[in-house]
Structure formats: structure tokens, C-alpha cells
Design an enzyme around this catalytic site. Structure first.
Site, PDB file in Angstrom:
ATOM      1  N   GLU A   1      14.639 -23.220   9.375  1.00 43.13           N
ATOM      2  CA  GLU A   1      13.178 -23.227   9.438  1.00 43.13           C
ATOM      3  C   GLU A   1      12.756 -24.686   9.551  1.00 43.13           C
ATOM      4  O   GLU A   1      13.393 -25.560   8.971  1.00 43.13           O
ATOM      5  CB  GLU A   1      12.520 -22.631   8.189  1.00 43.13           C
TER       6      GLU A   1
ATOM      7  N   VAL B   1      17.450 -37.680   7.780  1.00 47.10           N
ATOM      8  CA  VAL B   1      17.930 -39.007   8.149  1.00 47.10           C
ATOM      9  C   VAL B   1      17.042 -40.018   7.427  1.00 47.10           C
ATOM     10  O   VAL B   1      15.818 -39.878   7.401  1.00 47.10           O
ATOM     11  CB  VAL B   1      17.890 -39.205   9.675  1.00 47.10           C
TER      12      VAL B   1
ATOM     13  N   TYR C   1      15.991 -30.127  17.663  1.00 42.74           N
ATOM     14  CA  TYR C   1      16.659 -28.825  17.598  1.00 42.74           C
ATOM     15  C   TYR C   1      16.660 -28.128  18.954  1.00 42.74           C
ATOM     16  O   TYR C   1      17.662 -27.529  19.349  1.00 42.74           O
ATOM     17  CB  TYR C   1      16.011 -27.939  16.531  1.00 42.74           C
TER      18      TYR C   1
END
Length: 166
Positions: A114, A82, A126
Site C-alpha cells: 500500500e 530511504v 513502484y
């Protein structure tokens, strides 16, 4: 009655990345990462047919992008970024939503990635999304002094009924 006016989110245009996007992508990549991908990494990803997405604001500015490698029954997220100043608007989640939808459409049951061990912000995003830590890759990322470990994360993609895809 008192109404609270909230600013409306800026409209975002999403589409596949093309070679024409690479100048803007490289500017963001170099602004965000101390060890950015090279232009060649993006060119190779496009040539190989990787799953890509770019987000542009109403003014045409690049807000974010992602690159993922499709595999047999799975997808591997290689890069999700982003742009500076566009954080905190749900753009990373939107990129993840699009990638998970693609996984569902293509019957890919797992999404892998990863992330730098030190990148607590990304790891939190995440985890909130449902990814789980499943491993460690020692010395995976370049760093100023010594290479940094990567946390391997996995998301089990669900179909519309909530079942894991097989």
C-alpha cells in the site's frame, strides 16, 4: 579521447535488521514520515520473523531499510524507506530487488504493498518497477486533517524463465 569521470557509487552493506539497528531506523523513520512507525512496530516485526533488510554506507550510516510480511505464496511489503540525502541512488530499487529475489527463492508469486495516494514519487518508483494499481483502501493512513487513502499495488513475481510462479 575525452573521458568523463563519474563518481562511483558508495559501497553499500546489506543485511537483515536487528534490534541494534532500531535507534538509527527510528531516527530515519521520524525524519521521513509525519506519522512514523513506532519502535514497537519494528520490534514486533522482528519478533514475528518478518523479512527485513537494512542498508548501511561505508561510514556505517543507515541509508535505508525494508520490512515485509511473508504469507502463503505471497509477500506484503510493509515499509520501505530511504534516508534523507540518500535518495536518487537506486537504493529503493536495490531493496525491491532483494525482496523480489527472496520471493523467487521462496516461490512467492505476488508482492503486495500500500502507498499513500499523495506519494507520487513512491508510486512512480513502484510503477517503473512493474507494480500495478489494483485497489484502494479508503482512510488507510493517518493524516493531519482526515485519514488518507492508500493505493494497493501488486507485482507478479516472475521466475528465471519469465513465467509467473505458481
Amino acid at each position: 579521447m575525452n573521458a568523463v569521470l563519474r563518481p562511483q557509487p558508495e559501497p553499500v552493506q546489506a543485511r537483515e535488521m536487528t534490534l541494534a539497528d532500531l535507534d538509527a531506523v527510528m531516527a530515519v523513520e521520524q525524519a521521513v514520515y509525519p506519522f512514523p512507525w513506532s519502535r514497537g512496530n519494528f520490534v514486533d516485526s522482528l519478533a514475528a520473523g518478518h523479512v527485513t533488510r537494512v542498508l548501511h554506507g561505508a561510514d556505517g550510516s543507515l541509508l535505508g531499510y525494508s520490512v515485509a510480511l511473508p504469507g502463503v505464496d505471497e509477500m506484503h511489503l510493509l515499509n520501505l524507506t530511504v534516508a534523507p540525502g540518500a535518495e536518487g541512488r537506486g537504493l529503493a530499487r536495490g531493496l525491491l530487488d532483494a525482496l523480489v529475489a527472496r520471493c523467487r527463492d521462496e516461490h512467492r508469486a505476488l508482492l503486495w504493498l500500500e502507498v499513500r495516494e499523495s506519494n507520487q514519487r513512491a508510486r512512480a518508483i513502484y510503477r517503473r518497477y512493474g507494480f500495478q494499481d489494483v485497489g484502494l483502501r479508503r482512510g488507510y493512513y493517518p493524516a493531519a486533517v482526515r485519514r488518507e487513502d492508500a493505493i494497493v499495488m501488486r507485482l507478479t513475481v516472475q521466475d528465471g524463465a519469465g513465467d509467473a510462479l505458481d
